[in-house]
Each structure stands twice: as C-alpha cells, then as structure tokens.
Scaffold this active site. Structure first.
Site, short mmCIF file in Angstrom:
data_model
loop_
_atom_site.label_atom_id
_atom_site.label_comp_id
_atom_site.label_asym_id
_atom_site.label_seq_id
_atom_site.Cartn_x
_atom_site.Cartn_y
_atom_site.Cartn_z
N SER A 1 0.83 -1.21 0.00
CA SER A 1 0.00 0.00 0.00
C SER A 1 0.86 1.26 0.00
O SER A 1 1.99 1.26 0.49
CB SER A 1 -0.92 0.02 1.22
OG SER A 1 -1.67 -1.17 1.28
N1 SAH Z 1 -0.98 -4.14 3.67
C1 SAH Z 1 -0.46 -4.97 2.61
C2 SAH Z 1 -1.48 -5.03 1.48
C3 SAH Z 1 -1.23 -6.10 0.52
S1 SAH Z 1 -2.41 -6.15 -0.79
C4 SAH Z 1 0.83 -4.36 2.10
O1 SAH Z 1 0.97 -3.13 2.18
O2 SAH Z 1 1.71 -5.08 1.62
C5 SAH Z 1 -3.72 -7.05 -0.05
C6 SAH Z 1 -3.42 -8.44 0.37
O3 SAH Z 1 -4.65 -9.05 0.76
C7 SAH Z 1 -2.86 -9.33 -0.73
O4 SAH Z 1 -1.65 -9.88 -0.31
C8 SAH Z 1 -3.94 -10.39 -0.93
O5 SAH Z 1 -3.44 -11.66 -1.28
C9 SAH Z 1 -4.60 -10.41 0.42
N2 SAH Z 1 -5.95 -10.97 0.44
C10 SAH Z 1 -6.92 -10.83 -0.48
N3 SAH Z 1 -8.04 -11.49 -0.10
C11 SAH Z 1 -7.76 -12.07 1.10
C12 SAH Z 1 -8.48 -12.89 2.01
N4 SAH Z 1 -9.76 -13.26 1.80
N5 SAH Z 1 -7.87 -13.30 3.13
C13 SAH Z 1 -6.59 -12.95 3.40
N6 SAH Z 1 -5.85 -12.19 2.58
C14 SAH Z 1 -6.42 -11.74 1.45
#
Ligand code: SAH
Length: 223
Positions: free
Chosen positions: A69
């Site tokens: 993010s």
């Molecule tokens: N805060 C993190 C955001 C990563 S993007 C960062 O800054 O790196 C969002 C993440 O949510 C992804 O890695 C994706 O695989 C995960 N995600 C999507 N759906 C999900 C679910 N149902 N349960 C757990 N993780 C999920």
C-alpha cells in the site's frame, strides 16, 4: 534472512523526505505514527529491484498480482485506529508485511491472515529477520476472521471489499475500531467502524484503491 544494520538503515534521506512530503505534509499528526513510519525500513518490504522506489507516493507490486500500500494510506489507516500499545489487532491481507510491522510497533499483538502462501513465507522470514516477536501468521481466507483469537480491539482490512464481512464485526471487541476499504472493485471509501455495545457506527475518512479481498464473504476469484 541475514539483515545487516546497514541494510536496515539505508535510504534514511528518502524516508525523511517521505515523512515531510507525504505524511506530515498531508495532515498526519499522530507523533507515534510518524515516528514509526520514520523508522520502519520500507525498502526491505519490496523486491530489491524496486528498493529505490519504495519511498515514492504510490503502491508497488510485490508479486502474485498484489501490491504494497501507498505510505500515506498506511499512515491514515493506522492513525485512525489510535493504538495505545495494549491492543490485540487482527489484520486481513498481510501482503508485504509493511502494515503488519507498523501495527506490531504500536500494539501488543498482531494476528495477520493472508490467502497467498508464497507471500506469507517471504513476509514471515523478513519480519522474523527484523526481530518482531508479537506477530502471528495464518494462511487462510480472512473474510472468516480468526474466531479462536477473538475478540480484537482493532481490525484492519488491507484489501477492498464490497461490504465489511459480518464475522469481522462480530469478532470486534466492545469499543473496538475497524478500518477497511469498502466499495467497488475500481475504487473504494476508507470506512471506519466503531463498536459501542450493540451499536455500530460507520464513517468515511477518504477514498482509495486497493486490490480486491477474495474470499467467501467478499469477491470470488473469477469476478
Ligand atoms: N498491507 C499490505 C497489502 C497487501 S495487498 C501491504 O501493504 O503489503 C492485499 C493483500 O490481501 C494481498 O496480499 C492479498 O493476497 C490479500 N488478500 C486478499 N483477499 C484475502 C483474504 N480473503 N484473506 C486474506 N488475505 C487476502
């Protein structure tokens, strides 16, 4: 992972500039949030070929079609949670682990769920290398929450959802706070939910664009 002090301390100038221009400069006031963002080595949370862009004003790819993010959004979501140090936090969407590290710095324990196994493996190794000892990982669909460990004082959802999964609201403690990007797949509102007894209050604090939450109580993979 072998992390030298030098590797951790690198990019200090860019980190300072990020704080001035994107964090303080855009209205983030909480000194604890600013202090932690000044310290956590964001460049280690992206692939080495992208390290020089880690402090830019945007999300970046982290593999598996996912993104780390944007710094400002991390700061905004963290600030609104008003962590005091004793909280048990649930995070949905570990991804790179950058937000996880920020939460671990400011709260007592972080329970983080990610559905993509290779991301969890990589992130766990990094966060252990950085000596965080208050993070528990789980590979699962986070739309179910983490019932065994509930209630949580704070829940942060790091992926866009059409609505806040009911299980998460149920697993939030009384007086708890939840923040999530809620809306369409293309754009969302950042929504803060406060629980007070039986009452649930919601307010919008901004707009954003996150990758989708994929799971039983959000979107399906094919959509
Ligand atoms: N805060 C993190 C955001 C990563 S993007 C960062 O800054 O790196 C969002 C993440 O949510 C992804 O890695 C994706 O695989 C995960 N995600 C999507 N759906 C999900 C679910 N149902 N349960 C757990 N993780 C999920």
């Amino acid at each position: 992972m072998e992390l030298t002090e030098r590797a951790i301390q690198a990019y200090a100038g860019q980190r300072r500039k990020m704080i001035e221009e994107q964090i303080s400069g855009r209205g983030i006031k909480d000194l604890l949030v600013i202090e932690v963002l000044s310290r956590v080595p964001r460049h280690l949370f992206v692939n080495s070929s992208l390290q020089h862009r880690a402090y830019g004003d945007c999300p970046l790819p982290i593999g598996e079609n996912q993104t780390i993010s944007q710094p400002y959004i991390v700061a905004l979501m963290t600030e609104v949670l008003q962590l005091k140090g004793g909280e048990r936090v649930l995070e949905i969407g570990t991804g790179s682990g950058y937000q996880t590290a920020i939460l671990a710095e400011l709260a007592s324990q972080v329970f983080t769920i990610e559905r993509i196994k290779p991301l969890v493996q990589k992130t766990k190794e990094l966060l252990e290398g950085l000596r965080y000892q208050n993070i528990v990982f789980k590979i699962f669909d986070g739309t179910y929450g983490w019932r065994d460990q509930s209630p949580f004082d704070v829940i942060l959802v790091s992926a866009a959802t059409p609505s806040i999964p009911t299980a998460l609201i149920e697993q939030l403690a009384d007086k708890g706070r939840l923040v999530a990007p809620v809306g369409e797949r293309e754009s969302q509102d950042l929504v803060v939910l406060n629980k007070n007894g039986d009452r649930v209050m919601k307010r919008k604090i901004g707009s954003c664009k996150f990758v989708p939450l994929i799971g039983k109580f959000a979107w399906s993979e094919e959509e």
